[in-house]
Structures are given as C-alpha cells and as structure tokens.
Design a protein around this motif. Structure first.
Motif, PDB file in Angstrom:
ATOM      1  N   MET A   1      31.011  49.290  23.824  1.00  0.00           N
ATOM      2  CA  MET A   1      31.009  48.978  25.257  1.00  0.00           C
ATOM      3  C   MET A   1      32.333  48.319  25.623  1.00  0.00           C
ATOM      4  O   MET A   1      32.656  47.258  25.121  1.00  0.00           O
ATOM      5  N   SER A   2      33.108  48.960  26.499  1.00  0.00           N
ATOM      6  CA  SER A   2      34.425  48.416  26.836  1.00  0.00           C
ATOM      7  C   SER A   2      34.485  47.842  28.256  1.00  0.00           C
ATOM      8  O   SER A   2      35.560  47.546  28.757  1.00  0.00           O
ATOM      9  N   PHE A   3      33.313  47.686  28.914  1.00  0.00           N
ATOM     10  CA  PHE A   3      33.284  47.076  30.244  1.00  0.00           C
ATOM     11  C   PHE A   3      33.811  45.647  30.147  1.00  0.00           C
ATOM     12  O   PHE A   3      33.349  44.853  29.327  1.00  0.00           O
ATOM     13  N   THR A   4      34.786  45.324  30.997  1.00  0.00           N
ATOM     14  CA  THR A   4      35.449  44.016  30.884  1.00  0.00           C
ATOM     15  C   THR A   4      35.024  43.028  31.967  1.00  0.00           C
ATOM     16  O   THR A   4      35.571  41.932  32.050  1.00  0.00           O
ATOM     17  N   GLY A   5      34.055  43.428  32.801  1.00  0.00           N
ATOM     18  CA  GLY A   5      33.620  42.548  33.885  1.00  0.00           C
ATOM     19  C   GLY A   5      34.435  42.792  35.152  1.00  0.00           C
ATOM     20  O   GLY A   5      35.460  43.482  35.138  1.00  0.00           O
ATOM     21  N   PHE A   6      33.949  42.241  36.251  1.00  0.00           N
ATOM     22  CA  PHE A   6      34.621  42.415  37.541  1.00  0.00           C
ATOM     23  C   PHE A   6      35.566  41.245  37.817  1.00  0.00           C
ATOM     24  O   PHE A   6      35.311  40.109  37.401  1.00  0.00           O
ATOM     25  N   THR A   7      36.653  41.535  38.519  1.00  0.00           N
ATOM     26  CA  THR A   7      37.653  40.524  38.853  1.00  0.00           C
ATOM     27  C   THR A   7      37.899  40.544  40.366  1.00  0.00           C
ATOM     28  O   THR A   7      37.496  41.481  41.067  1.00  0.00           O
ATOM     29  N   ASN A   8      38.607  39.533  40.854  1.00  0.00           N
ATOM     30  CA  ASN A   8      38.963  39.501  42.278  1.00  0.00           C
ATOM     31  C   ASN A   8      39.787  40.722  42.673  1.00  0.00           C
ATOM     32  O   ASN A   8      39.691  41.216  43.803  1.00  0.00           O
ATOM     33  N   LYS A   9      40.564  41.232  41.745  1.00  0.00           N
ATOM     34  CA  LYS A   9      41.383  42.426  42.028  1.00  0.00           C
ATOM     35  C   LYS A   9      40.502  43.623  42.397  1.00  0.00           C
ATOM     36  O   LYS A   9      40.865  44.429  43.259  1.00  0.00           O
ATOM     37  N   ASP A  10      39.347  43.730  41.742  1.00  0.00           N
ATOM     38  CA  ASP A  10      38.424  44.824  42.057  1.00  0.00           C
ATOM     39  C   ASP A  10      37.959  44.734  43.511  1.00  0.00           C
ATOM     40  O   ASP A  10      37.971  45.716  44.253  1.00  0.00           O
ATOM     41  N   PHE A  11      37.542  43.546  43.915  1.00  0.00           N
ATOM     42  CA  PHE A  11      37.022  43.362  45.270  1.00  0.00           C
ATOM     43  C   PHE A  11      38.129  43.479  46.315  1.00  0.00           C
ATOM     44  O   PHE A  11      37.896  43.929  47.438  1.00  0.00           O
ATOM     45  N   ASP A  12      39.340  43.079  45.932  1.00  0.00           N
ATOM     46  CA  ASP A  12      40.464  43.116  46.882  1.00  0.00           C
ATOM     47  C   ASP A  12      40.914  44.542  47.205  1.00  0.00           C
ATOM     48  O   ASP A  12      41.660  44.748  48.169  1.00  0.00           O
ATOM     49  N   VAL A  13      40.456  45.515  46.417  1.00  0.00           N
ATOM     50  CA  VAL A  13      40.770  46.922  46.722  1.00  0.00           C
ATOM     51  C   VAL A  13      40.359  47.266  48.155  1.00  0.00           C
ATOM     52  O   VAL A  13      41.046  48.021  48.854  1.00  0.00           O
ATOM     53  N   PHE A  14      39.249  46.672  48.603  1.00  0.00           N
ATOM     54  CA  PHE A  14      38.716  47.024  49.927  1.00  0.00           C
ATOM     55  C   PHE A  14      39.481  46.374  51.080  1.00  0.00           C
ATOM     56  O   PHE A  14      39.157  46.600  52.241  1.00  0.00           O
ATOM     57  N   LYS A  15      40.506  45.591  50.739  1.00  0.00           N
ATOM     58  CA  LYS A  15      41.392  45.030  51.772  1.00  0.00           C
ATOM     59  C   LYS A  15      42.616  45.922  52.006  1.00  0.00           C
ATOM     60  O   LYS A  15      43.368  45.708  52.952  1.00  0.00           O
ATOM     61  N   ILE A  16      42.827  46.882  51.128  1.00  0.00           N
ATOM     62  CA  ILE A  16      44.026  47.731  51.202  1.00  0.00           C
ATOM     63  C   ILE A  16      43.896  48.704  52.372  1.00  0.00           C
ATOM     64  O   ILE A  16      42.871  49.378  52.523  1.00  0.00           O
ATOM     65  N   ASP A  17      44.928  48.761  53.204  1.00  0.00           N
ATOM     66  CA  ASP A  17      44.910  49.658  54.357  1.00  0.00           C
ATOM     67  C   ASP A  17      45.238  51.091  53.941  1.00  0.00           C
ATOM     68  O   ASP A  17      46.027  51.317  53.018  1.00  0.00           O
ATOM     69  N   GLY A  18      44.647  52.040  54.675  1.00  0.00           N
ATOM     70  CA  GLY A  18      44.999  53.444  54.480  1.00  0.00           C
ATOM     71  C   GLY A  18      44.157  54.122  53.414  1.00  0.00           C
ATOM     72  O   GLY A  18      43.908  53.548  52.353  1.00  0.00           O
TER      73      GLY A  18
END
Length: 206
Positions: A1-18
């Motif tokens: 199992m190589s799942f490394t957990g969620f980070t703020n970077k994952d959630f911040d994807v939804f702030k990216i425009d376009g």
C-alpha cells in the motif's frame, strides 16, 4: 500500500483557476492517491459486499469550460461504469474528504431502491451512526447530519428517490480538511474501512 495520506496541497488544487491548469494539478497530485485507494479498497469491498467491485477514478472528461470542484474514486460491481449502480465513493472537495454510499440519478432502478429503503426505514434510522450525513445531490458539498433528520424527513428523501427523475441519495461521512491532513495513511484507511462497514446495510438493500 503506497497511499501517503492527504495534504493541504491536495485540497488547494480546487483553488487553481482555469480548467486546464486545475486538471493538470488534479492529475498529478490527487489522482495517483485515488488510484492507490481504488487498488486498496476494491478487494475488501468485494469481500464485504459479496460482489466483485471495480474502482473508477473520476476523469472529468466531459468538461470543456468549468473546472471540477471535487473529485473521487468510486467502487461498483461493473468494470465499465458505476453511475448506473449503487456504489461507494471516496473523494475530496476543497473543505473535506467524503466517504459515501450513493445511488445517483443515472441509476435506472432508483424507484426500487427507494422502496427498499422505505421498507427498512425503522431499521436504518436506528442503524446509521448519528454523526453520519445524508445528501440528495452529489454535486453539492453540503449534507444533513443523520441526528438532525426526523424519521419522516428521511422517509421523504427515500420517497423522492422513487418519484423525482433527478433525485439521488447519498449516505456517509465527512472528514474536515484540517483533520484529514493530520491523519496518517493508516488512520485514514482504518476510518474509511469502518465507514464502508457501517454503510454496507444500505448497499445490501440496494
């Protein structure tokens, strides 16, 4: 199992425009984790449900303008698709992780599912953990806590599933972003497993 957990970077994807920029970040940041979760949970959900379950990571392929505000991996008993079947999901909005059992509007047997849920209303009302949530629309991040719904209100959601073409029913658990990023990979896996076990009676009815 190589799942490394969620980070703020994952959630911040939804702030990216376009659309293009957000999709590029989503593919490189979140999608590999969803694929790992898909590989991990498909065998255990197969064992739990008694059906072979296949993971489906959202591709958002039909989008031409608006970038996605959430993304997910779904698990269903068909290798070709999940939207027409009762299924499980793990996914993210900018604010939280969701772990759902879902019957969405594409399911052709929604009326039968709704009737089965109404027939088991008393049992479900007692069985679903109080801190779980219900939703009637998978495209919105909000949901209603089980302990805030009367039995009649829950019944009306099940009846609506039978009678309204666009009606959906989702039940599950939200993990707020702050909590999700503080969880170790093992803690997240353990939590998701426990939620899936608690949602299994809904899947069995459907």
């Amino acid at each position: 199992m190589s799942f490394t957990g969620f980070t703020n970077k994952d959630f911040d994807v939804f702030k990216i425009d376009g659309l293009d920029d957000r999709m590029e970040a989503l593919k490189s940041t979140i999608r590999p984790k969803l694929e790992e979760l898909g590989t991990h949970f498909a065998p255990s959900l197969s064992a739990l449900s008694g059906n072979e379950m296949f993971p489906h990571v959202a591709k958002h392929a039909r989008r031409t303008k608006n970038p996605p505000n959430d993304t997910w991996v779904a698990f269903a008993s068909n290798a070709r698709g999940y939207k027409m079947l009762p299924h499980f999901q793990i996914g993210l909005w900018e604010t939280h992780v969701f772990i759902w059992f879902a019957v969405i509007y594409e399911a052709p047997n929604k009326e039968e599912f709704g009737k089965a849920f109404v027939d088991s209303l008393d049992k479900l009302y007692k069985q679903i953990p109080k801190n779980y949530l219900w939703s009637g629309d998978h495209t919105k991040p909000s949901a209603v806590p089980h302990n805030k719904l009367s039995k009649d209100e829950l019944k009306s959601m099940f009846v609506r599933l039978q009678t309204v073409k666009k009606a959906e029913i989702l039940c599950g658990f939200h993990i707020p972003r702050e909590e999700a990023v503080s969880m170790s990979p093992d803690q997240f896996i353990e939590k998701a497993e426990s939620v899936f076990k608690n949602l299994l009676p809904l899947y069995k009815m459907a």
